[in-house]
Motif scaffolding. Sequence first.
Motif, PDB file in Angstrom:
ATOM      1  N   ASP A 140      47.717  22.710  52.129  1.00 28.83           N
ATOM      2  CA  ASP A 140      48.845  23.276  52.857  1.00 28.83           C
ATOM      3  C   ASP A 140      48.477  24.460  53.734  1.00 28.83           C
ATOM      4  O   ASP A 140      49.323  24.987  54.453  1.00 28.83           O
ATOM      5  CB  ASP A 140      49.950  23.697  51.874  1.00 28.83           C
ATOM      6  CG  ASP A 140      50.508  22.486  51.126  1.00 28.83           C
ATOM      7  OD1 ASP A 140      50.550  21.409  51.736  1.00 28.83           O
ATOM      8  OD2 ASP A 140      50.868  22.619  49.962  1.00 28.83           O
ATOM      9  N   GLY A 141      47.209  24.894  53.636  1.00 29.61           N
ATOM     10  CA  GLY A 141      46.740  25.920  54.558  1.00 29.61           C
ATOM     11  C   GLY A 141      47.264  27.318  54.288  1.00 29.61           C
ATOM     12  O   GLY A 141      47.280  28.142  55.189  1.00 29.61           O
ATOM     13  N   TYR A 142      47.704  27.616  53.066  1.00 26.10           N
ATOM     14  CA  TYR A 142      48.137  28.969  52.761  1.00 26.10           C
ATOM     15  C   TYR A 142      46.930  29.838  52.410  1.00 26.10           C
ATOM     16  O   TYR A 142      45.973  29.376  51.808  1.00 26.10           O
ATOM     17  CB  TYR A 142      49.124  28.978  51.589  1.00 26.10           C
ATOM     18  CG  TYR A 142      50.462  28.395  51.965  1.00 26.10           C
ATOM     19  CD1 TYR A 142      51.318  29.097  52.811  1.00 26.10           C
ATOM     20  CD2 TYR A 142      50.853  27.152  51.504  1.00 26.10           C
ATOM     21  CE1 TYR A 142      52.541  28.557  53.179  1.00 26.10           C
ATOM     22  CE2 TYR A 142      52.075  26.604  51.867  1.00 26.10           C
ATOM     23  CZ  TYR A 142      52.910  27.313  52.706  1.00 26.10           C
ATOM     24  OH  TYR A 142      54.112  26.782  53.076  1.00 26.10           O
ATOM     25  N   THR A 143      47.004  31.113  52.793  1.00 25.38           N
ATOM     26  CA  THR A 143      45.958  32.040  52.376  1.00 25.38           C
ATOM     27  C   THR A 143      46.161  32.336  50.887  1.00 25.38           C
ATOM     28  O   THR A 143      47.233  32.083  50.334  1.00 25.38           O
ATOM     29  CB  THR A 143      46.040  33.371  53.144  1.00 25.38           C
ATOM     30  OG1 THR A 143      47.243  34.035  52.759  1.00 25.38           O
ATOM     31  CG2 THR A 143      46.029  33.139  54.636  1.00 25.38           C
ATOM     32  N   TYR A 144      45.141  32.895  50.268  1.00 20.72           N
ATOM     33  CA  TYR A 144      45.298  33.121  48.833  1.00 20.72           C
ATOM     34  C   TYR A 144      46.343  34.190  48.552  1.00 20.72           C
ATOM     35  O   TYR A 144      46.967  34.187  47.510  1.00 20.72           O
ATOM     36  CB  TYR A 144      43.948  33.406  48.163  1.00 20.72           C
ATOM     37  CG  TYR A 144      43.445  34.814  48.259  1.00 20.72           C
ATOM     38  CD1 TYR A 144      42.809  35.268  49.408  1.00 20.72           C
ATOM     39  CD2 TYR A 144      43.593  35.694  47.191  1.00 20.72           C
ATOM     40  CE1 TYR A 144      42.346  36.561  49.500  1.00 20.72           C
ATOM     41  CE2 TYR A 144      43.122  36.984  47.270  1.00 20.72           C
ATOM     42  CZ  TYR A 144      42.503  37.423  48.427  1.00 20.72           C
ATOM     43  OH  TYR A 144      42.048  38.693  48.508  1.00 20.72           O
ATOM     44  N   ARG A 145      46.575  35.086  49.522  1.00 24.11           N
ATOM     45  CA  ARG A 145      47.679  36.038  49.349  1.00 24.11           C
ATOM     46  C   ARG A 145      49.016  35.311  49.346  1.00 24.11           C
ATOM     47  O   ARG A 145      49.903  35.618  48.541  1.00 24.11           O
ATOM     48  CB  ARG A 145      47.694  37.061  50.483  1.00 24.11           C
ATOM     49  CG  ARG A 145      46.646  38.122  50.343  1.00 24.11           C
ATOM     50  CD  ARG A 145      46.571  39.030  51.569  1.00 24.11           C
ATOM     51  NE  ARG A 145      45.315  39.740  51.556  1.00 24.11           N
ATOM     52  CZ  ARG A 145      45.091  40.786  50.785  1.00 24.11           C
ATOM     53  NH1 ARG A 145      46.040  41.262  50.002  1.00 24.11           N
ATOM     54  NH2 ARG A 145      43.909  41.365  50.793  1.00 24.11           N
ATOM     55  N   GLU A 146      49.163  34.398  50.270  1.00 28.80           N
ATOM     56  CA  GLU A 146      50.419  33.638  50.314  1.00 28.80           C
ATOM     57  C   GLU A 146      50.592  32.797  49.052  1.00 28.80           C
ATOM     58  O   GLU A 146      51.699  32.683  48.515  1.00 28.80           O
ATOM     59  CB  GLU A 146      50.428  32.726  51.552  1.00 28.80           C
ATOM     60  CG  GLU A 146      50.548  33.488  52.854  1.00 28.80           C
ATOM     61  CD  GLU A 146      50.262  32.636  54.091  1.00 28.80           C
ATOM     62  OE1 GLU A 146      50.848  32.929  55.139  1.00 28.80           O
ATOM     63  OE2 GLU A 146      49.451  31.692  54.008  1.00 28.80           O
ATOM     64  N   VAL A 147      49.469  32.226  48.601  1.00 20.79           N
ATOM     65  CA  VAL A 147      49.537  31.440  47.367  1.00 20.79           C
ATOM     66  C   VAL A 147      50.002  32.332  46.218  1.00 20.79           C
ATOM     67  O   VAL A 147      50.865  31.954  45.424  1.00 20.79           O
ATOM     68  CB  VAL A 147      48.173  30.798  47.045  1.00 20.79           C
ATOM     69  CG1 VAL A 147      48.190  30.147  45.669  1.00 20.79           C
ATOM     70  CG2 VAL A 147      47.793  29.773  48.111  1.00 20.79           C
ATOM     71  N   ALA A 148      49.446  33.551  46.169  1.00 20.70           N
ATOM     72  CA  ALA A 148      49.816  34.478  45.100  1.00 20.70           C
ATOM     73  C   ALA A 148      51.307  34.794  45.155  1.00 20.70           C
ATOM     74  O   ALA A 148      51.995  34.812  44.131  1.00 20.70           O
ATOM     75  CB  ALA A 148      48.997  35.760  45.218  1.00 20.70           C
ATOM     76  N   GLU A 149      51.817  35.008  46.373  1.00 21.47           N
ATOM     77  CA  GLU A 149      53.243  35.291  46.512  1.00 21.47           C
ATOM     78  C   GLU A 149      54.088  34.101  46.076  1.00 21.47           C
ATOM     79  O   GLU A 149      55.063  34.244  45.354  1.00 21.47           O
ATOM     80  CB  GLU A 149      53.585  35.621  47.975  1.00 21.47           C
ATOM     81  CG  GLU A 149      53.259  37.053  48.349  1.00 21.47           C
ATOM     82  CD  GLU A 149      53.155  37.232  49.860  1.00 21.47           C
ATOM     83  OE1 GLU A 149      53.827  36.477  50.607  1.00 21.47           O
ATOM     84  OE2 GLU A 149      52.388  38.116  50.296  1.00 21.47           O
ATOM     85  N   ARG A 150      53.679  32.938  46.532  1.00 23.59           N
ATOM     86  CA  ARG A 150      54.471  31.751  46.218  1.00 23.59           C
ATOM     87  C   ARG A 150      54.493  31.447  44.730  1.00 23.59           C
ATOM     88  O   ARG A 150      55.469  30.920  44.215  1.00 23.59           O
ATOM     89  CB  ARG A 150      53.950  30.542  46.989  1.00 23.59           C
ATOM     90  CG  ARG A 150      54.094  30.712  48.494  1.00 23.59           C
ATOM     91  CD  ARG A 150      53.352  29.616  49.207  1.00 23.59           C
ATOM     92  NE  ARG A 150      53.945  28.332  48.945  1.00 23.59           N
ATOM     93  CZ  ARG A 150      55.037  27.881  49.546  1.00 23.59           C
ATOM     94  NH1 ARG A 150      55.633  28.632  50.469  1.00 23.59           N
ATOM     95  NH2 ARG A 150      55.508  26.708  49.255  1.00 23.59           N
ATOM     96  N   SER A 202      53.979  33.777  42.450  1.00 23.16           N
ATOM     97  CA  SER A 202      54.246  35.049  41.759  1.00 23.16           C
ATOM     98  C   SER A 202      53.126  35.393  40.785  1.00 23.16           C
ATOM     99  O   SER A 202      53.369  35.671  39.611  1.00 23.16           O
ATOM    100  CB  SER A 202      55.575  34.986  40.991  1.00 23.16           C
ATOM    101  OG  SER A 202      56.583  34.539  41.825  1.00 23.16           O
ATOM    102  N   LEU A 203      51.919  35.375  41.285  1.00 18.23           N
ATOM    103  CA  LEU A 203      50.761  35.713  40.461  1.00 18.23           C
ATOM    104  C   LEU A 203      50.004  36.861  41.114  1.00 18.23           C
ATOM    105  O   LEU A 203      50.055  37.016  42.335  1.00 18.23           O
ATOM    106  CB  LEU A 203      49.810  34.517  40.366  1.00 18.23           C
ATOM    107  CG  LEU A 203      50.245  33.295  39.571  1.00 18.23           C
ATOM    108  CD1 LEU A 203      49.228  32.192  39.754  1.00 18.23           C
ATOM    109  CD2 LEU A 203      50.396  33.658  38.101  1.00 18.23           C
ATOM    110  N   PRO A 204      49.301  37.658  40.312  1.00 18.32           N
ATOM    111  CA  PRO A 204      48.436  38.682  40.907  1.00 18.32           C
ATOM    112  C   PRO A 204      47.316  38.018  41.715  1.00 18.32           C
ATOM    113  O   PRO A 204      46.901  36.900  41.390  1.00 18.32           O
ATOM    114  CB  PRO A 204      47.845  39.415  39.698  1.00 18.32           C
ATOM    115  CG  PRO A 204      48.633  38.962  38.511  1.00 18.32           C
ATOM    116  CD  PRO A 204      49.265  37.656  38.853  1.00 18.32           C
ATOM    117  N   LEU A 205      46.847  38.734  42.734  1.00 18.77           N
ATOM    118  CA  LEU A 205      45.789  38.195  43.589  1.00 18.77           C
ATOM    119  C   LEU A 205      44.561  37.753  42.793  1.00 18.77           C
ATOM    120  O   LEU A 205      43.994  36.695  43.032  1.00 18.77           O
ATOM    121  CB  LEU A 205      45.352  39.260  44.594  1.00 18.77           C
ATOM    122  CG  LEU A 205      46.282  39.499  45.774  1.00 18.77           C
ATOM    123  CD1 LEU A 205      45.729  40.619  46.644  1.00 18.77           C
ATOM    124  CD2 LEU A 205      46.437  38.224  46.581  1.00 18.77           C
TER     125      LEU A 205
END
Lengths: 263, 180
Positions: B143-153, B155-158
Amino acid sequence: MTGFFRRGDLHSLAAPYALDALEPPEHKRFEKHLKRCDSCPAEVRALREDAVRLAWSTAAPAPAALRDRVLTAVRTTPQEPAPVRPEPLPRARPERSPSRGRRSPFAPFLIPLASTTAAAALVVAALFGVQASRAQDELAQERAQAREIAHVLAAPDARSTAGRDAEGQGIAVVASASRRAAVVTGSGLGTPAGERVHQLWLMRPEGKPRSLGLLAGDTPLVATGLGTNAISLAVTIEPAGGSPQPTTAPVVQLALKSVGFGE
Amino acid sequence: MEADELLVLVAAGDQKAFEDLYGLVSGPVFGLVRRVVRDPAQSEEVAQEVLLELWRSAARYDPGRGTALAWVLTLAHRRAVDRVRSARAAGERELRMARRANGPAFDQVAEEVEAGLEREWVRRCLDRLTALQRQSVTLAYYDGYTYREVAERLSLPLGTVKTRMRDGLTRLRDCLGGVA
């Protein structure tokens, strides 16, 4: 956004980097880190190749019109000369640490056969077990196969690998990329219920799986004519006599990269 | 001839070799780009850019650094991800954000895909990851999300996401039999 990264933090970015999941500033920082870090390139490369497996599984035929457009454009599109300095994408830097590739004479997987372990032993043991138990008139045929097997085993680049799942089902392989051949032995596969058989397939990036024959018990099977694009071997359960194309999901699959194939 | 040998010829301007290379890689490139970009017209555009880039920059391929297919697909993935990110940033079109967070994200294209057993095998191996490993890997890669976006989606720490990504890929490798 990026803040200050300590070395350990940077290092942990290898997986997001391999997935192209870093934002541009981090991406840059990580590529800088790659240049100083000896263990990183090999690790990143391994992770990238894992990611590529994800890519490969999405393959779909491209529209015919695309082919026409691209091939037409190519006739009039100039090419870049070889780079003077390495571009960050997709090669980060010239590799210094040992590569996983089959091309390099220093690749760690180029293990002389003498030092390969279980898989080779298994194949050899199975081979001689078979030889000893056969009647005289079958021996000529067995000998022909034995010669083929010996031919693979004797290859300077013969290497072995084996894979087994949690249930103990697996295959062991001794392969030689230069001879384009592999000796494959099933282990723990048992006998499928009913009239069904275990069939061995060669998986390639393009094109359909190619049948390499039926695997019976622990009798070695010699697979020949393997291109270097042989990605993996797979075993499926098929009706008696085998199928032209697999009809079930594989029970076992084994990548051939470590034995010199896979591209 | 194999892709890496073809790339060497392509780098020397051999158009026939490029046609052969096209035959080998266009399916994987197009499939991957469409998987990430989704939009059919844009996918075709990006795939075309990637395939032409292969022609232009074939000289950059260095066999010592990896397989030709990995090089090609890495390039294709990078371009596809660039495209979805700039589309997202521009708000040009809202990609379905609420993609099912639970399931592996490869259902939509599945029927059309022809990678057969390999796809089946990857699917199986993805199923063997923990849900968080799978989501971390597929949200980023497919889906091409950055790992920051993945973390937000998620709700996990980076840090957790980075670890899940690494563990997910490593486990995938073990499952797929890529003996390392």
